[in-house]
Design an enzyme around this catalytic site. Structure first.
Site, PDB file in Angstrom:
ATOM      1  N   ASN A 154       0.800  -1.231   0.000  1.00  0.00           N
ATOM      2  CA  ASN A 154       0.000   0.000   0.000  1.00  0.00           C
ATOM      3  C   ASN A 154       0.829   1.275   0.000  1.00  0.00           C
ATOM      4  OD1 ASN A 154       0.973  -0.080   2.583  1.00  0.00           O
ATOM      5  ND2 ASN A 154      -1.023   0.032   3.614  1.00  0.00           N
ATOM      6  N   ASP A 206       3.336   2.457   2.023  1.00  0.00           N
ATOM      7  CA  ASP A 206       3.776   3.160   3.233  1.00  0.00           C
ATOM      8  C   ASP A 206       5.175   2.740   3.682  1.00  0.00           C
ATOM      9  OD1 ASP A 206       3.305   0.643   4.224  1.00  0.00           O
ATOM     10  OD2 ASP A 206       1.846   1.256   5.752  1.00  0.00           O
ATOM     11  N   ASP A 247       2.756 -16.354  15.651  1.00  0.00           N
ATOM     12  CA  ASP A 247       3.648 -16.148  16.781  1.00  0.00           C
ATOM     13  C   ASP A 247       2.799 -15.914  18.028  1.00  0.00           C
ATOM     14  OD1 ASP A 247       6.199 -15.584  18.060  1.00  0.00           O
ATOM     15  OD2 ASP A 247       6.871 -14.960  16.072  1.00  0.00           O
ATOM     16  N   ASP A 250       6.984 -17.641  21.664  1.00  0.00           N
ATOM     17  CA  ASP A 250       8.130 -16.802  21.986  1.00  0.00           C
ATOM     18  C   ASP A 250       8.613 -17.072  23.414  1.00  0.00           C
ATOM     19  OD1 ASP A 250       9.773 -14.440  21.108  1.00  0.00           O
ATOM     20  OD2 ASP A 250       8.829 -13.542  22.876  1.00  0.00           O
ATOM     21  N   GLU A 268      10.060 -21.479  21.437  1.00  0.00           N
ATOM     22  CA  GLU A 268      11.388 -20.874  21.508  1.00  0.00           C
ATOM     23  C   GLU A 268      11.856 -21.009  22.951  1.00  0.00           C
ATOM     24  OE1 GLU A 268      13.595 -16.635  20.502  1.00  0.00           O
ATOM     25  OE2 GLU A 268      11.687 -16.640  21.571  1.00  0.00           O
ATOM     26  N   HIS A 305      14.516 -14.108  12.460  1.00  0.00           N
ATOM     27  CA  HIS A 305      14.475 -12.645  12.573  1.00  0.00           C
ATOM     28  C   HIS A 305      15.418 -12.100  13.645  1.00  0.00           C
ATOM     29  CE1 HIS A 305      11.917 -14.343  15.605  1.00  0.00           C
ATOM     30  NE2 HIS A 305      11.887 -13.187  16.245  1.00  0.00           N
ATOM     31  N   ASP A 306      15.946 -12.972  14.507  1.00  0.00           N
ATOM     32  CA  ASP A 306      16.839 -12.554  15.584  1.00  0.00           C
ATOM     33  C   ASP A 306      18.302 -12.896  15.311  1.00  0.00           C
ATOM     34  OD1 ASP A 306      14.893 -11.455  17.247  1.00  0.00           O
ATOM     35  OD2 ASP A 306      14.522 -13.342  18.300  1.00  0.00           O
TER      36      ASP A 306
END
Length: 549
Positions: free
Chosen positions: A23, A25, A98, A199, A246, A320-321
């Protein structure tokens, strides 16, 4: 052993903020993911794991949740999510969400009520403690630097936050907290999602007496298995879903409790032992050093053998970590990037367990080449560490810290997905500023180039996913390490029903000669990242997989 669909699945992790902006942004969103479902399906995936898409103030990029049953407006609406789920299912793709329930945002309704007064009905939803001699109850440290305790003026007590001070920890001793969480989980499962990645779930159980508990981080607390058994009984056992926890601070014996084939908690866990092989015992990731292949092999092989037939492994190099694996354990130079990316993929995917591919891994995306100043980084962990280690304590110089961030920052994994060589790499349209700047190498490392090249990392990963469906030995075979003391090669076998699969990999840019590298008798070369076989010679970053019947 009973067989389950999640053992034979391959999971694709999507970090929504960085995947595809639909979109204009500069922020990836749910409609962007929906536009790319055919690509994920083409790769041969079965499951998509979405990083948090719930409403959040974004102190920790969505891991600080203020409403578990609302979509973060940056990502779209609940109608957008419903459309994504429906279309994914129509294409044979499952969606795993998640689940972040060790803590909430401090802007969650529960915490806003909790901090009002000591007798508020929600006070006991969080962990509050009186000062001790005018100080915090103990010296626990936050994972994001500084004390894990934050003083709150309103009631004169401290609350616990193992992460950011805007992420207060929930009090799992309170049954109302637990059942509020279970109700929320059931709400999502009734909607049709296919499971949860949980998580830091090993941290939810805290000791009762904080003042006499000097441990720095309460992993595997006294009631964690009791809580997860209750969660399984009340929620998880009622659905045919996939669950992965995790679990920082676990060893194989812990995994048998969390994810044993005969336990009643989770399907599998993410362990982190292999993620520490290149970090310093004291400064951790901020003083990285060259890893030893023997250490990496020993750790991974231990998890393979000790869980075999007793629990189920998850297999991952990236998320992602974590920094990009080709920059970490491979070679991200132009000469060797693709070769070493394929080698690393094969070494992982031919082990026993459920493989996870993090977005961009399948095209060999690298750590950010062009982040040369602290101003280039946005990750809260990186920024806090810089403030702590460089500005406050001068433990590291600016140059040392920037070098460490190049290697270890979580932002390495979060640069936008590289779809093509146009402005903004196809992640966002021209004229838009992406939320995090692109990796400078997107003009050469991108999906468009990968799909046009039949020898690309993409098609190698696609082939691995196809082979997994064809050969049960890849999923279920027993694992044996053959070269534990070799610092340059990794060779292992898998055995099942009279078949043997042998993988040998060169982790160096040298040409090597190894007996293991030669084709076993009566074998077929199943996969390689070179187009011919030179017997006992292993060329730079070469991997070969043989099947013997």
């Amino acid at each position: 052993m009973d067989k389950h669909w999640w053992q034979e699945a391959v999971v694709y992790q999507v970090y929504p903020r960085s995947f595809q902006d639909s979109n204009g942004d500069g922020i990836g969103d749910l409609d962007g993911i929906r536009q790319r479902l055919d690509y994920i399906k083409q790769l041969g995936m079965d499951v998509i794991w979405l990083n948090p898409i719930y409403r959040s103030p974004n102190d920790d990029n969505g891991y600080d949740i203020s409403n578990y049953e609302a979509i973060q407006p940056d990502f779209g609406t609940m109608a957008d999510f419903d459309a994504l789920l429906k279309e994914a299912h129509a294409k044979g793709l499952k969606i795993v969400m998640d689940l972040v329930v060790n803590h909430t945002s401090d802007e969650h309704h529960w915490f806003m009520e909790s901090r009002r007064s000591k007798d508020n009905p929600y006070r006991d939803y969080y962990i509050w403690q009186d000062p001790v001699d005018g100080h915090a109850p103990n010296d626990w440290q936050s994972s994001f630097s500084g004390s894990a305790w934050q003083f709150d003026e309103t009631t004169g007590q401290y609350f616990l936050h193992l992460f950011s001070k805007k992420q207060p920890d929930l009090n799992w001793r309170n049954s109302k907290v637990r059942h509020s969480v279970y109700d929320m989980m059931t709400w999502w499962l009734d909607k049709g999602i296919d499971g949860f990645r949980m998580d830091v779930i090993s941290l939810i159980s805290k000791p009762k007496d904080f003042v006499t508990t000097p441990v720095r981080r309460p992993a595997n607390g006294p009631h964690v298995h009791e809580y997860l058994e209750e969660m399984n009984k009340d929620v998880l056992s009622k659905f045919d879903i996939m669950t992965v926890g995790e679990t920082p601070g676990v060893h194989p014996q812990d995994a048998l409790l969390y994810a044993g084939l005969d336990s009643h908690e989770l399907n599998m866990i993410f362990q982190f032992e292999h993620m520490g092989v290149d970090t310093d015992p004291e400064l951790g990731k901020w003083r990285p050093h060259q890893f030893k292949l023997t250490t990496l092999k020993t750790i991974m092989s231990k998890w393979q053998t000790e869980l075999n037939g007793r629990a189920w492994n998850s297999l991952y190099w990236n998320n992602h970590d974590q920094p990009r694996v080709v920059s970490r354990f491979g070679n991200d130079s132009d000469e060797f990037r693709e070769r070493s990316a394929k080698m690393l993929g094969a070494v992982l995917h031919f082990q026993q367990g459920t493989p996870y591919i993090y977005q961009g891994e399948e095209i060999g995306m690298t750590n950010a080449m062009n982040f040369n100043s602290i101003e280039d980084y946005q990750d809260i962990e990186s920024l806090n560490a810089y403030r702590d280690l460089v500005e406050q304590h001068q433990t590291l110089t600016n140059d040392q810290m920037i070098k460490a961030l190049h290697h270890s920052s979580r932002d390495n994994a979060r640069t936008p997905m590289q779809w093509d060589d146009s402005v903004n790499a196809g992640f966002a349209k021209e004229g838009v500023d992406p939320w995090l700047q692109l990796n400078a190498n997107y003009t050469s490392v991108n999906v468009k180039n990968a799909l046009a090249d039949k020898e690309s990392v993409f098609y190698f990963y696609q082939k691995m996913n196809t082979l997994r469906k064809q050969y049960p030995i890849i999923t279920y075979g027993d694992y044996t390490l053959l070269d534990p003391d070799d610092e340059q090669t990794w060779t292992y076998t898998r055995k099942l029903d009279g078949q043997t699969l042998t993988l040998t990999a060169n982790f160096s840019q040298d040409s090597l000669t190894r007996d293991y590298a030669a084709a076993p008798a009566n074998s077929t070369l199943l996969l390689s990242n070179y187009d011919d076989d030179q017997g006992q010679t292993l060329r730079p970053y070469e991997v070969k997989v043989y099947l013997t019947k």
